[in-house]
Design an enzyme around this catalytic site. Structure first.
Site, PDB file in Angstrom:
ATOM      1  N   GLU A  74      -5.498   3.288 -11.660  1.00 19.46           N
ATOM      2  CA  GLU A  74      -5.548   1.823 -11.572  1.00 19.46           C
ATOM      3  C   GLU A  74      -4.147   1.224 -11.635  1.00 19.46           C
ATOM      4  O   GLU A  74      -3.839   0.270 -10.927  1.00 19.46           O
ATOM      5  CB  GLU A  74      -6.424   1.240 -12.691  1.00 19.46           C
ATOM      6  CG  GLU A  74      -7.885   1.660 -12.650  1.00 19.46           C
ATOM      7  CD  GLU A  74      -8.667   1.075 -11.465  1.00 19.46           C
ATOM      8  OE1 GLU A  74      -8.090   0.293 -10.700  1.00 19.46           O
ATOM      9  OE2 GLU A  74      -9.858   1.426 -11.318  1.00 19.46           O
ATOM     10  N   ARG A  91      -2.573  -0.734  -8.377  1.00 20.72           N
ATOM     11  CA  ARG A  91      -2.401  -2.185  -8.548  1.00 20.72           C
ATOM     12  C   ARG A  91      -0.963  -2.552  -8.877  1.00 20.72           C
ATOM     13  O   ARG A  91      -0.402  -3.493  -8.302  1.00 20.72           O
ATOM     14  CB  ARG A  91      -3.330  -2.705  -9.652  1.00 20.72           C
ATOM     15  CG  ARG A  91      -4.804  -2.456  -9.343  1.00 20.72           C
ATOM     16  CD  ARG A  91      -5.719  -3.081 -10.374  1.00 20.72           C
ATOM     17  NE  ARG A  91      -7.037  -2.443 -10.330  1.00 20.72           N
ATOM     18  CZ  ARG A  91      -8.185  -3.043 -10.600  1.00 20.72           C
ATOM     19  NH1 ARG A  91      -8.198  -4.310 -10.953  1.00 20.72           N
ATOM     20  NH2 ARG A  91      -9.323  -2.387 -10.556  1.00 20.72           N
ATOM     21  N   ASP A  97     -14.699   7.860  -3.070  1.00 23.42           N
ATOM     22  CA  ASP A  97     -14.387   6.994  -1.923  1.00 23.42           C
ATOM     23  C   ASP A  97     -12.965   7.107  -1.368  1.00 23.42           C
ATOM     24  O   ASP A  97     -12.746   7.502  -0.224  1.00 23.42           O
ATOM     25  CB  ASP A  97     -14.710   5.526  -2.258  1.00 23.42           C
ATOM     26  CG  ASP A  97     -14.142   5.057  -3.607  1.00 23.42           C
ATOM     27  OD1 ASP A  97     -13.505   5.858  -4.307  1.00 23.42           O
ATOM     28  OD2 ASP A  97     -14.337   3.867  -3.956  1.00 23.42           O
ATOM     29  N   GLU A 136     -14.384  -4.573  -0.193  1.00 24.93           N
ATOM     30  CA  GLU A 136     -14.514  -3.551   0.863  1.00 24.93           C
ATOM     31  C   GLU A 136     -15.055  -4.084   2.190  1.00 24.93           C
ATOM     32  O   GLU A 136     -14.583  -3.683   3.261  1.00 24.93           O
ATOM     33  CB  GLU A 136     -15.379  -2.378   0.364  1.00 24.93           C
ATOM     34  CG  GLU A 136     -14.696  -1.509  -0.696  1.00 24.93           C
ATOM     35  CD  GLU A 136     -14.689  -2.159  -2.090  1.00 24.93           C
ATOM     36  OE1 GLU A 136     -15.468  -3.103  -2.309  1.00 24.93           O
ATOM     37  OE2 GLU A 136     -13.895  -1.710  -2.943  1.00 24.93           O
TER      38      GLU A 136
HETATM   39  C1  DMJ Z   1     -10.124  -1.697  -6.099  1.00 27.28           C
HETATM   40  O1  DMJ Z   1      -9.450  -1.452  -7.252  1.00 27.28           O
HETATM   41  C2  DMJ Z   1      -9.775  -0.717  -5.026  1.00 27.28           C
HETATM   42  O2  DMJ Z   1     -10.151  -1.205  -3.798  1.00 27.28           O
HETATM   43  C3  DMJ Z   1     -10.407   0.622  -5.255  1.00 27.28           C
HETATM   44  O3  DMJ Z   1     -10.157   1.488  -4.209  1.00 27.28           O
HETATM   45  C4  DMJ Z   1     -11.895   0.467  -5.412  1.00 27.28           C
HETATM   46  N1  DMJ Z   1     -12.237  -0.489  -6.393  1.00 27.28           N
HETATM   47  C5  DMJ Z   1     -11.574  -1.773  -6.379  1.00 27.28           C
HETATM   48  C6  DMJ Z   1     -12.245  -2.795  -5.492  1.00 27.28           C
HETATM   49  O4  DMJ Z   1     -13.565  -2.695  -5.363  1.00 27.28           O
END
Ligand code: DMJ
Length: 629
Positions: free
Chosen positions: A261, A265, A394, A529
């Site tokens: 994270e 970010r 994912d 998404e």
């Molecule tokens: C974000 O932190 C990123 O897109 C991550 O890949 C998946 N989760 C969240 C948004 O849904």
């Protein structure tokens, strides 16, 4: 009544004869002509009449053309000049005139009968449709194409006599997209107001309680939003945030942060802001956080731990396990590779490349699909048997493709793994729903197919489209379009028009609806998404419908998640428009991703973050594609 006598006949035709006007030469000529005519035999007269009749027919087109105005003549009065001149002129213009005056001029100039005008209009619409249908999936960005969709609330429809020429439609659409961009800026300002008033310098806004929550205590929302503000042109807000980064942000803190994270970010946000602004403040901060995250890789297997204390320089897995999440350890590569390139310090790239190398070789995949966990001691997959494109797996797939693109499409192992995985999706996870045959990506759990799909999976249409754009098989684009439709249905089939976190698709014949939502899955976290994928699909196809879908989604966010005092909130129940049950939290990715992708979706400038120059990390932070040597 008696038949007319010769006398009667003469008197009728030469009424003025007795008035002493023989001096009138016209009359005299008529009289002598008549006399000659009477001297002709019946046959001669008939022949002359027939000849005159034939001459009349031959000259008819010229006469009718004159009447219809189809011959060259005075441009002011020649109606022919209306059709060929006005319409193509408007089409030719590089800078089309403003829509109102143009359309008025065109309509007032149209002096043909209404039927003809309508026919002309239909022809224009038909040609638009053809252009739209021909839109190339693999067109390079910036190759502007005049694609005017016939769909959508404001767009002209087939047979509709509305606003005329393609140039006018293009102007209308560009006005519409400008309005929609403005609406995104407004949404951002509203979200930012809440953050500024109640959560400034903290991780997340709690808009209902007018307070904040901390995760890492690093101003997460502020850092995640920096490049969004830059892209949206919100300079004032950006400068304020930059001052906070310069004066308040410190990573020298005794806090545990999640490696994934904080990489996507914070490191990603700082690196992209450095690239967009050229301001080394952001690069310095990126180096600082990047180096503080490195202890996470000190594990027996070199598969990193999930958590790092950035003040103490220690790392550990979650308390209950020695496993890390596969998506987490394989979705930090774009950022660390870029950090190495910028600093010329190879250790960052080396650490993340080692993870990819090991995962590439691991057993336990299903046709290229990976399990959800990996052990940090032995480097093996654990909890095997569940294969999903959703949570915990994912972005592994996303980063295979994106690293390959970032590095100039040279790293073949990444490409091989990506292509194999997409085949794995097709062979194992792809199904159609009933009754409407929506294509969806389900999951496999210990050999059993489950028709469950996370909203997170909606990154996939965008990723597939990006791959096709970069030369991968065209059927990836076909699948992208089908899945895009499904992700949109996940929104509009809900009572609020917002997608739940997870849906289940019906597959048995006789189902009445395609999508079911379990009680526990009805929340919406303002996730990006779907709008992310809409952005890619629009960029590559220029199909207006993707923008219209994005616009609907933005309107629904405004309707059901906007908090009047500032900010937006996650909600608990997308199926209850009367009480969607606010959660009192605005995730940082709403500003970092959702609003950014919406803005880019509505942008007419393909060079605003060109996909030939940038690749977005999984938190929507654009990083440069490396120049080839
Ligand atoms: C974000 O932190 C990123 O897109 C991550 O890949 C998946 N989760 C969240 C948004 O849904």
């Amino acid at each position: 009544m008696h038949p007319p006598s010769r006398q009667d006949y003469i008197s009728i035709n030469f009424a003025g004869q007795g008035s002493g006007s023989y001096n009138n030469s016209k009359q005299w000529r008529r009289q002598s002509c008549w006399r000659k005519w009477k001297q002709l035999s019946r046959l001669q007269r008939s022949l002359i009449l027939i000849l005159l009749f034939i001459c009349g027919i031959a000259s008819y087109p010229a006469v009718t053309e004159q009447l219809r105005g189809l011959t060259d003549g005075d441009p002011e009065t020649d109606s022919n000049s209306v059709f060929p001149h006005v319409l193509p002129e408007a089409v030719k213009q590089d800078q089309p005139p403003l829509p109102e005056p143009t359309s008025q001029r065109k309509l007032s100039n149209r002096r043909g009968p209404p039927v003809l005008q309508n026919r002309l209009q239909k022809k224009e619409n038909a040609s638009n449709t053809v252009v739209e249908d021909k839109a190339s999936d693999n067109k390079k960005e910036g190759e502007e194409e005049e694609v005017i969709s016939r769909r959508g609330p404001e767009g002209p429809k087939d047979g509709e006599n509305k606003e005329g020429s393609p140039a006018n439609q293009k102007v209308q659409l560009s006005i519409q997209s400008a309005n929609w961009r403005e609406a995104v800026q407004e949404a951002f300002r509203h979200a930012w107001k809440g953050y500024k008033d109640f959560a400034w310098g903290h991780d997340e806004l709690r808009p209902l309680s007018k307070s904040y929550s901390e995760w890492f205590g690093l101003g997460l929302t502020l850092i995640d939003s920096l490049d969004t503000m830059w892209i949206l042109g919100l300079k004032e807000e950006f400068e304020e945030a930059k001052t906070w980064v310069a004066t308040e942000l410190t990573f020298n803190k005794n806090v545990d942060v999640n490696l994934f994270e904080s990489t996507i970010r914070i490191l990603g946000g700082l690196l992209s802001t450095y690239h967009l602004t050229g301001d080394t403040l952001f690069l310095d901060k990126a180096k600082d956080i990047g180096s503080r995250l490195m202890p996470a890789f000190n594990t027996p297997s070199k598969i990193p731990y999930s958590d790092v204390n950035i003040g103490k320089g220690t790392a550990h897995p979650p308390r209950w396990t020695s496993d890390s999440t596969v998506a987490e350890v394989t979705s930090i590569q774009l950022e660390f590779r870029e950090l190495s390139r910028l600093t010329q310090e190879p250790q960052y790239q080396a650490a993340v490349a080692e993870v990819m190398k090991q995962v590439h070789k691991l057993n336990g995949k299903l046709d290229g699909l990976v399990p959800m966990f990996i052990n940090t001691n032995n480097g093996q997959f654990t909890h095997q048997g569940i294969y999903t494109l959703g949570a915990r797996a994912d972005s592994y797939y996303e980063y295979l493709l994106k690293q390959w693109i970032q590095g100039g499409k040279k790293e073949n192992e990444l490409l091989e793994d990506y292509l194999q995985a997409i085949e794995g999706v097709k062979n194992n996870l792809l199904q159609k729903s009933s009754p409407n045959g929506l294509t969806f990506v389900g999951e496999v759990s210990h050999g059993q197919f489950s028709p469950k799909m996370d909203h997170l999976v909606c990154f996939l249409p965008g990723t597939l489209a990006l791959g096709a754009y970069n030369g991968l098989p065209a059927d990836h684009m076909d699948l992208a379009k089908q899945l895009m439709e499904t992700c949109y249905q996940m929104y509009i089939q809900m009572e609020t028009g917002l997608s739940p976190e997870i849906v289940h698709f019906n597959m048995h014949q006789g189902s009445t609806r395609d999508i079911e939502v379990k009680l526990a899955d009805r929340h919406n976290l303002l996730r990006p998404e779907t709008v992310e994928s809409l952005f890619y699909l629009y960029r590559f196809t220029k199909d207006q419908k993707y923008r219209e879908w994005g616009w609907k989604i933005l309107q629904n966010f405004n309707k059901y998640t906007k908090v009047s005092s500032g900010g937006y909130t996650s909600i608990n129940n997308v199926r209850d428009p009367d009480y969607p049950s606010p959660r009192d939290k605005m995730e940082s990715f709403f500003l970092g991703e959702t609003l950014k992708y919406l803005y880019l979706l509505f942008s007419d400038d393909p060079n605003l973050i060109s996909l030939d120059q940038y690749v977005f990390n999984t938190e929507a932070h654009p990083l440069p594609i490396w120049p080839s040597n």
